[in-house]
Write an enzyme that holds these catalytic residues in place. Structure first.
Site, PDB file in Angstrom:
ATOM      1  CD  GLU A   1      -8.578   0.767   7.649  1.00  0.00           C
ATOM      2  OE1 GLU A   1      -8.204  -0.006   8.474  1.00  0.00           O
ATOM      3  OE2 GLU A   1      -7.844   1.935   7.932  1.00  0.00           O
TER       4      GLU A   1
ATOM      5  CG  HIS B   1      -5.639  -2.463   8.894  1.00  0.00           C
ATOM      6  ND1 HIS B   1      -5.854  -1.100   8.802  1.00  0.00           N
ATOM      7  CD2 HIS B   1      -4.482  -2.815   9.217  1.00  0.00           C
ATOM      8  CE1 HIS B   1      -4.780  -0.457   9.454  1.00  0.00           C
ATOM      9  NE2 HIS B   1      -3.805  -1.598   9.585  1.00  0.00           N
TER      10      HIS B   1
ATOM     11  CG  ASP C   1      -0.376  -0.614   2.567  1.00  0.00           C
ATOM     12  OD1 ASP C   1       0.916  -0.429   2.513  1.00  0.00           O
ATOM     13  OD2 ASP C   1      -0.880  -0.893   3.467  1.00  0.00           O
TER      14      ASP C   1
ATOM     15  CG  ASP D   1      -8.863  -1.153  11.647  1.00  0.00           C
ATOM     16  OD1 ASP D   1      -7.600  -1.998  11.513  1.00  0.00           O
ATOM     17  OD2 ASP D   1      -9.077  -0.329  11.137  1.00  0.00           O
TER      18      ASP D   1
HETATM   19  P1  PGA Z   1       2.221  -1.160  12.746  1.00  0.00           P
HETATM   20  O1  PGA Z   1       1.004  -1.204  11.507  1.00  0.00           O
HETATM   21  O2  PGA Z   1       3.207  -2.341  12.270  1.00  0.00           O
HETATM   22  O3  PGA Z   1       3.017   0.215  12.620  1.00  0.00           O
HETATM   23  O4  PGA Z   1       1.560  -1.483  13.925  1.00  0.00           O
HETATM   24  C1  PGA Z   1       0.697  -2.448  11.184  1.00  0.00           C
HETATM   25  C2  PGA Z   1      -0.829  -2.135  10.126  1.00  0.00           C
HETATM   26  O5  PGA Z   1      -1.527  -1.168  10.405  1.00  0.00           O
HETATM   27  O6  PGA Z   1      -0.876  -3.073   9.356  1.00  0.00           O
END
Ligand code: PGA
Length: 261
Positions: A143, A138, A67, A136
Site C-alpha cells: 500500500e 499498490h 499475497d 491506490d
Molecule cells: P483487481 O485488483 O484486479 O481486483 O482490480 C487488483 C489489485 O488490487 O492489485
C-alpha cells in the site's frame, strides 16, 4: 518499460497470456509469480484454454502467489488459495507441491515470511511476475507508504483497498484488515514483470505508475526501475496517459510487440 494498449479486456488478456505461454514453452520448468483479483481472470482463462487446446504443459512449472488475507483459511471462498484453485490450478496439470501461496493462518508469520522468501530463492527466482494494480497504486498489497525495499511481510490494508474489496464480501466488517504480501523488493527481483490493468478506476494509478515519479505513494511506479517490465492496459485503464499516442506508435512500429487491435 513497455506499454501495450488494447481496445478490449479480452484482447489484453490474450496478449498477456501469450507472453506467459511463450516463457513456459521456452522454459518448461519456469517459475511464475501469480496475482489474484478480477484483472488476471481473463489471462488465467486463456492459459487454461491453451492447456486444453494447445497442450500448454504446466507439469514442471512452479508458482508463487503474491499475497493472502490474514485470517482466511484456504477453503474460505474469498481466500486467494480458493481463488487460484478455482480459476487456474484445478484446470491445469500443475503438481500441487509446486504451488506456493502465502499462508493466511500460520501460527508464526515472521518465520513463514522468511521461509517464503527462501523458497523463492531455492526455486531459482521468479521468471515472470504477473501483477495487478490497486486504485491506490499498490502492487500486491504494498500500500502507499510501503518501503520500496520491502520483503514478504504482514501489511495493513489501506482504506481504499478495503473499500475496493468490499464488493467480494457480504459486509465491509468482513473484509480482512491485514494481508501477508510479497514486498516491493521481492517483486523487483523477478526477471520479468507483467502488470495488467483494466477499467477507468485504474486510469489514475496507471498514469502515476508510468508517468509519475518513482514513489512509495504509488508502489507500481517501481516498474520504472525494472529492466524488463511491461504494462498491458485496456482502453479505459490507459485513459489518463499523457504520452498515450507515443506508446501506441511504438507498439505499432516495434517488431515482435504483442499485437493490438
Ligand atoms: P483487481 O485488483 O484486479 O481486483 O482490480 C487488483 C489489485 O488490487 O492489485
Amino acid at each position: 518499460m513497455e506499454v501495450f494498449i488494447y481496445q478490449k479486456y479480452a484482447e489484453m488478456s490474450q496478449a498477456a497470456a501469450k507472453v506467459v505461454a511463450d516463457i513456459i514453452n521456452l522454459k518448461p520448468d519456469a517459475v511464475l509469480g501469480l496475482a489474484t483479483g478480477s484483472t488476471p481472470l481473463g489471462l488465467y482463462k486463456e492459459l487454461v484454454r491453451m492447456h486444453k487446446e494447445e497442450t500448454l504443459d504446466f507439469s514442471h512449472v512452479t508458482t508463487f502467489n503474491l499475497d493472502e488475507y490474514v485470517g482466511l483459511p484456504p477453503g474460505h471462498t474469498q481466500s486467494y488459495h480458493y481463488f487460484m484453485h478455482e480459476n487456474l490450478f484445478k484446470h491445469i496439470n500443475i503438481e500441487p507441491q509446486n504451488i506456493h501461496i502465502p499462508s493466511g493462518t500460520t501460527s508464526n508469520y515472521k518465520a513463514f515470511c522468511q521461509w517464503y522468501e527462501q523458497r523463492i530463492e531455492q526455486c531459482g527466482g521468479i521468471d515472470v511476475q504477473i501483477l495487478g494494480i490497486g486504485s491506490d497504486g499498490h502492487i500486491a498489497f504494498n500500500e502507499p507508504g510501503s518501503s520500496l525495499g520491502s520483503r514478504t511481510r504482514i501489511k495493513t490494508l489501506s482504506k481504499e483497498t478495503i473499500d475496493d474489496n468490499t464488493r467480494f464480501f457480504k459486509k465491509k466488517e468482513n473484509v480482512p484488515i491485514y494481508a501477508i504480501t510479497m514486498g516491493v523488493g521481492t517483486v523487483l527481483e523477478a526477471r520479468k514483470l507483467l502488470l495488467l490493468a483494466s477499467g477507468a478506476n485504474k486510469a489514475k494509478a496507471i498514469a502515476d505508475a508510468i508517468e509519475g515519479p518513482v514513489s512509495c505513494m504509488c508502489t507500481a511506479s517501481v516498474l520504472q526501475l525494472h529492466p524488463d517490465s511491461s504494462l498491458f492496459l485496456d482502453n479505459e485503464a490507459a485513459g489518463k496517459l499523457k504520452m498515450r499516442d507515443y506508446y501506441e506508435w511504438i507498439q505499432a512500429k516495434k517488431p515482435g510487440a504483442p499485437a493490438s487491435s
